[in-house]
Write an enzyme that holds these catalytic residues in place. Structure first.
Site, PDB file in Angstrom:
ATOM      1  N   ARG A 126      -7.558  -0.596 -21.752  1.00  0.00           N
ATOM      2  CA  ARG A 126      -6.655   0.531 -21.499  1.00  0.00           C
ATOM      3  C   ARG A 126      -6.247   1.284 -22.772  1.00  0.00           C
ATOM      4  NH1 ARG A 126      -5.298   1.239 -16.343  1.00  0.00           N
ATOM      5  NH2 ARG A 126      -5.268  -0.527 -14.910  1.00  0.00           N
TER       6      ARG A 126
ATOM      7  N   ASP B  61      -7.455   3.537  -6.888  1.00  0.00           N
ATOM      8  CA  ASP B  61      -6.230   4.171  -6.376  1.00  0.00           C
ATOM      9  C   ASP B  61      -6.519   5.445  -5.579  1.00  0.00           C
ATOM     10  OD1 ASP B  61      -5.033   2.171  -7.749  1.00  0.00           O
ATOM     11  OD2 ASP B  61      -3.829   3.431  -9.071  1.00  0.00           O
TER      12      ASP B  61
ATOM     13  N   LYS C 259       4.666 -15.484  15.302  1.00  0.00           N
ATOM     14  CA  LYS C 259       5.950 -15.958  14.766  1.00  0.00           C
ATOM     15  C   LYS C 259       6.348 -15.359  13.419  1.00  0.00           C
ATOM     16  CE  LYS C 259       4.058 -20.262  12.897  1.00  0.00           C
ATOM     17  NZ  LYS C 259       4.177 -21.693  12.795  1.00  0.00           N
ATOM     18  N   TYR C 260       5.497 -14.535  12.808  1.00  0.00           N
ATOM     19  CA  TYR C 260       5.873 -13.999  11.496  1.00  0.00           C
ATOM     20  C   TYR C 260       5.736 -12.485  11.428  1.00  0.00           C
ATOM     21  CZ  TYR C 260       5.397 -18.735   9.593  1.00  0.00           C
ATOM     22  OH  TYR C 260       5.534 -20.070   9.335  1.00  0.00           O
TER      23      TYR C 260
ATOM     24  N   MET D 270      -2.274  -2.493  -3.839  1.00  0.00           N
ATOM     25  CA  MET D 270      -2.300  -1.769  -5.110  1.00  0.00           C
ATOM     26  C   MET D 270      -2.327  -0.264  -4.919  1.00  0.00           C
ATOM     27  SD  MET D 270      -4.586  -3.386  -8.101  1.00  0.00           S
ATOM     28  CE  MET D 270      -3.911  -4.679  -9.138  1.00  0.00           C
TER      29      MET D 270
ATOM     30  N   TYR E 162      -5.946  -7.384  -6.968  1.00  0.00           N
ATOM     31  CA  TYR E 162      -7.092  -7.865  -7.736  1.00  0.00           C
ATOM     32  C   TYR E 162      -8.215  -8.350  -6.821  1.00  0.00           C
ATOM     33  CZ  TYR E 162      -3.738  -7.260 -11.420  1.00  0.00           C
ATOM     34  OH  TYR E 162      -2.831  -6.692 -12.264  1.00  0.00           O
ATOM     35  N   GLU E 163      -7.861  -8.715  -5.574  1.00  0.00           N
ATOM     36  CA  GLU E 163      -8.874  -9.189  -4.620  1.00  0.00           C
ATOM     37  C   GLU E 163      -9.946  -8.135  -4.357  1.00  0.00           C
ATOM     38  OE1 GLU E 163      -5.667  -9.331  -4.351  1.00  0.00           O
ATOM     39  OE2 GLU E 163      -5.011 -11.277  -3.613  1.00  0.00           O
TER      40      GLU E 163
ATOM     41  N   ARG F 177     -10.687  -5.284  -6.499  1.00  0.00           N
ATOM     42  CA  ARG F 177     -11.168  -4.416  -7.593  1.00  0.00           C
ATOM     43  C   ARG F 177     -12.570  -4.782  -8.083  1.00  0.00           C
ATOM     44  NH1 ARG F 177      -6.803  -3.141 -12.073  1.00  0.00           N
ATOM     45  NH2 ARG F 177      -7.490  -5.158 -12.826  1.00  0.00           N
TER      46      ARG F 177
HETATM   47  P1  FBP Z   1      -6.965   2.556 -12.901  1.00  0.00           P
HETATM   48  O1  FBP Z   1      -6.124   3.736 -12.531  1.00  0.00           O
HETATM   49  O2  FBP Z   1      -7.121   2.372 -14.345  1.00  0.00           O
HETATM   50  O3  FBP Z   1      -8.275   2.599 -12.179  1.00  0.00           O
HETATM   51  O4  FBP Z   1      -6.247   1.221 -12.389  1.00  0.00           O
HETATM   52  C1  FBP Z   1      -5.649   1.163 -11.146  1.00  0.00           C
HETATM   53  C2  FBP Z   1      -5.022  -0.171 -10.852  1.00  0.00           C
HETATM   54  O5  FBP Z   1      -5.888  -1.003 -10.103  1.00  0.00           O
HETATM   55  C3  FBP Z   1      -3.694   0.037 -10.116  1.00  0.00           C
HETATM   56  O6  FBP Z   1      -3.878   0.066  -8.733  1.00  0.00           O
HETATM   57  C4  FBP Z   1      -2.858  -1.100 -10.595  1.00  0.00           C
HETATM   58  O7  FBP Z   1      -1.500  -0.779 -10.594  1.00  0.00           O
HETATM   59  C5  FBP Z   1      -3.340  -1.296 -11.989  1.00  0.00           C
HETATM   60  O8  FBP Z   1      -4.671  -0.890 -12.021  1.00  0.00           O
HETATM   61  C6  FBP Z   1      -3.218  -2.723 -12.464  1.00  0.00           C
HETATM   62  O9  FBP Z   1      -3.843  -2.851 -13.697  1.00  0.00           O
HETATM   63  P2  FBP Z   1      -3.411  -3.930 -14.761  1.00  0.00           P
HETATM   64  O10 FBP Z   1      -3.828  -5.262 -14.207  1.00  0.00           O
HETATM   65  O11 FBP Z   1      -4.148  -3.540 -15.995  1.00  0.00           O
HETATM   66  O12 FBP Z   1      -1.916  -3.819 -14.883  1.00  0.00           O
END
Ligand code: FBP
Length: 554
Positions: free
Chosen positions: A145, A205, A242-243, A250, A426-427, A429
């Site tokens: 990043r 996103d 029940k839930y 994300m 994360y599941e 991406r």
């Molecule tokens: P990008 O905009 O860089 O593609 O990342 C999106 C994203 O997956 C968001 O949905 C999430 O909030 C973020 O990355 C989480 O990234 P990190 O694990 O680096 O905090």
């Protein structure tokens, strides 16, 4: 290497290119389009990008390749969060480079933009590339990043480019990374370096899109992965009865992911941040909205449900944003130490009560204690509250629980309320890219090299008409400056790509809006199941509901 059967099978998948790119490099020519203007602030953007502003949109078509032959040495980076299909962008780029001339070179700079600064790279060859075809992840070269935005960084990149004889740099990233790609392209042009810069639209996103870019890559696979999981949870909820499941998905700013998942799974509740902001909804308004659904379903004997919460929701709640700003002020500078030195939560609570305005404290005070404490735990490098760490799925379930207790006492609610919490991010991406993302990404990479070969710089690789079968896709390029406007960032006016938020008058939201009242009460779940890679095209090549609705199809 240890390979799963699916990974082996995916190596054999041949990604589909747009029809006009299928006849071989020698048969691709350019059709010039109209000159472009930025979406807003034209005079300012033109002045900031004198060498790259206003260029023509272009489309590729079948015809004799008229580009001037030259040895190409291209550098590529992956930037930001992972998104399914990134490997295929690099594979498409590599294949186009090598199909043009075996002597051309592709260098992958490692760990994101910092790889270009640190000159940390590998040179791709067939054996290396072949291990990553049609697979998820960014591990081919890693990502990061670091932002490429300062003059000093650009000077270093120029030196690195000179050292390797780079003719072009491809930046695969989201809105910020492509903004930086445009600035780097302008710098390279202004300094006559001869280095072209091309961007590729990435992010799960889904907020890098506009009239030209119909979708960012990765959105399709990530939302299908979350929707599979949400559908499975819905089926569990409907079986166990029940839930109530509160599921955060994300999407740092925009709620496209939440909306797409709702369209695919028809949950009882889905919050849309952009609507919350437009209607200036308070935490209490949101709580009541969810509690109403719980109460009505309970009256029908259904003490279960599913609610989707977008990751960025709390920042869209005006009173919550105001509270965050006050907390940032309250702990600015050395006051953090003073606060941390207080002996216990009671003393800290007292300090907060004295330091916040009455209205901000009133909001703070209705939050469950674990959220109150989360707000004072981890800070970002600028000392600000990290809103993304707030467990909003738990926040709303706790607030709904308290509201239901009041309604029970008043005799209006007679049900049972048990909750479960999930966070899906994360599941999705690094999932194996769907056929759509595998094809789209490969095409974006292949197309990026065609832009390089024809000498373009400051362009985004553009593949459109993507809700149709791939042979009807249209490949070309658009100047990145076309998507830019001026925005205030960290106290300065900056040229940036405008982020695409959910449009409340757009077809996807309208569809959701017209069905959600029914979904809130009646169990209407849809179970999309796992992504299918092999089988009938109507199942395997299906794109998102968002894209279909945007293109006028239900
Ligand atoms: P990008 O905009 O860089 O593609 O990342 C999106 C994203 O997956 C968001 O949905 C999430 O909030 C973020 O990355 C989480 O990234 P990190 O694990 O680096 O905090």
């Amino acid at each position: 290497m240890n390979l799963s059967p699916l990974q082996k099978a995916r190596y054999d998948y041949s990604p589909k290119l747009p029809g006009m790119l299928r006849n071989g490099i020698a048969e691709i020519c350019v059709r010039d389009g109209a000159p472009t203007e930025s979406v807003a602030d034209q005079d300012k953007i033109r002045a900031l990008f004198p060498n790259t502003y206003g260029k023509n949109e272009i489309t590729f078509e079948k015809g004799a390749n008229t580009s001037a032959p030259k040895k190409q040495v291209v550098g590529v980076i992956l930037s930001g969060g992972q998104a399914p299909g990134g490997h295929n962008v690099i594979c498409g780029l590599y294949d186009a480079i090598k199909a043009t001339d075996k002597g051309n070179v592709l260098l992958g700079f490692k760990g994101g933009p910092s790889g270009l600064i640190d000159d940390d790279y590998i040179e791709f060859d067939d054996a290396y590339i072949n291990e990553f075809r049609n697979t998820g992840g960014f591990d081919i070269i890693g990502s990061g990043r670091t932002k490429l935005e300062t003059e000093e960084q650009f000077k270093i990149v120029t030196e690195v480019a000179k050292k390797h004889g780079l003719t072009a740099i491809v930046i695969i990233g989201g809105d910020d990374s492509n903004t930086n790609a445009a600035v780097l392209a302008e710098y390279m042009a202004a300094h006559n370096t001869g280095v072209q810069v091309i961007g590729c639209p990435k992010t799960i996103d889904g907020d890098l899109k506009n009239e030209d870019i119909e979708a960012s890559f990765g959105f399709d696979t990530a939302t299908k992965t979350y929707s599979e999981l949400i559908g499975n949870i819905e089926r569990d909820a409907n079986s166990a009865k029940k839930y109530w499941h509160f599921i955060k998905v994300m999407g740092r700013s925009a709620s496209h992911v939440a909306l797409e998942c709702a369209l695919e799974t028809q949950p009882n509740i889905c919050l849309i941040g952009e609507e919350v902001a437009a209607k200036k909804m308070s935490l209490a308004d949101i709580t009541n909205y969810i509690a109403d659904s719980v109460e009505k379903r309970a009256a029908n004997g259904e003490n279960f449900g599913v609610a989707i919460i977008p990751e960025g929701i709390v920042e869209f709640v005006p009173e919550f944003s105001a509270l965050i700003s006050e907390i940032n002020e309250l702990l600015a500078g050395s006051k953090t130490e003073e606060f941390n030195a207080l002996p216990d939560w009671a003393a800290k609570y007292d300090y907060i009560k004295k330091g916040l305005s009455a209205s901000a404290f009133a909001v703070f005070d209705i939050l469950p204690q674990f959220v109150q404490q989360q707000l004072f735990l981890e800070r970002d490098p600028h000392g600000n509250v990290q809103v993304s760490l707030i467990e909003s799925e738990k926040l709303f379930s706790e607030m709904v629980k308290s509201e239901l207790a009041k309604r029970k006492a008043a005799g209006t609610y007679k049900g049972k309320f048990g909750s479960q919490h999930h966070f899906f991010g994360y599941e999705g991406r690094c999932a194996f890219p769907s056929n759509f993302d595998a094809d789209y990404c490969y095409s974006l990479g292949y197309n990026a090299f065609m832009l390089i070969q024809y000498g373009y710089t400051g362009y985004l690789s553009k593949v459109s008409n993507i809700s149709r079968p791939a042979d009807e896709w249209v490949a070309g390029g658009m100047p990145i400056t076309k998507m830019m406007n001026m925005e205030r960032r960290n106290g300065e006016d900056k040229p940036v790509i405008r982020k695409a938020l959910v449009e409340l008058d757009g077809a996807p939201f309208k569809y959701f809006e017209s069905h959600r009242e029914e979904w809130a009460v009646k169990t209407s779940y849809l179970y999309p199941g796992a992504i299918q890679y092999f089988g009938p095209a109507e199942v395997c090549d299906l794109t998102t509901r968002t894209l279909a609705l945007e293109k006028g199809r239900n």
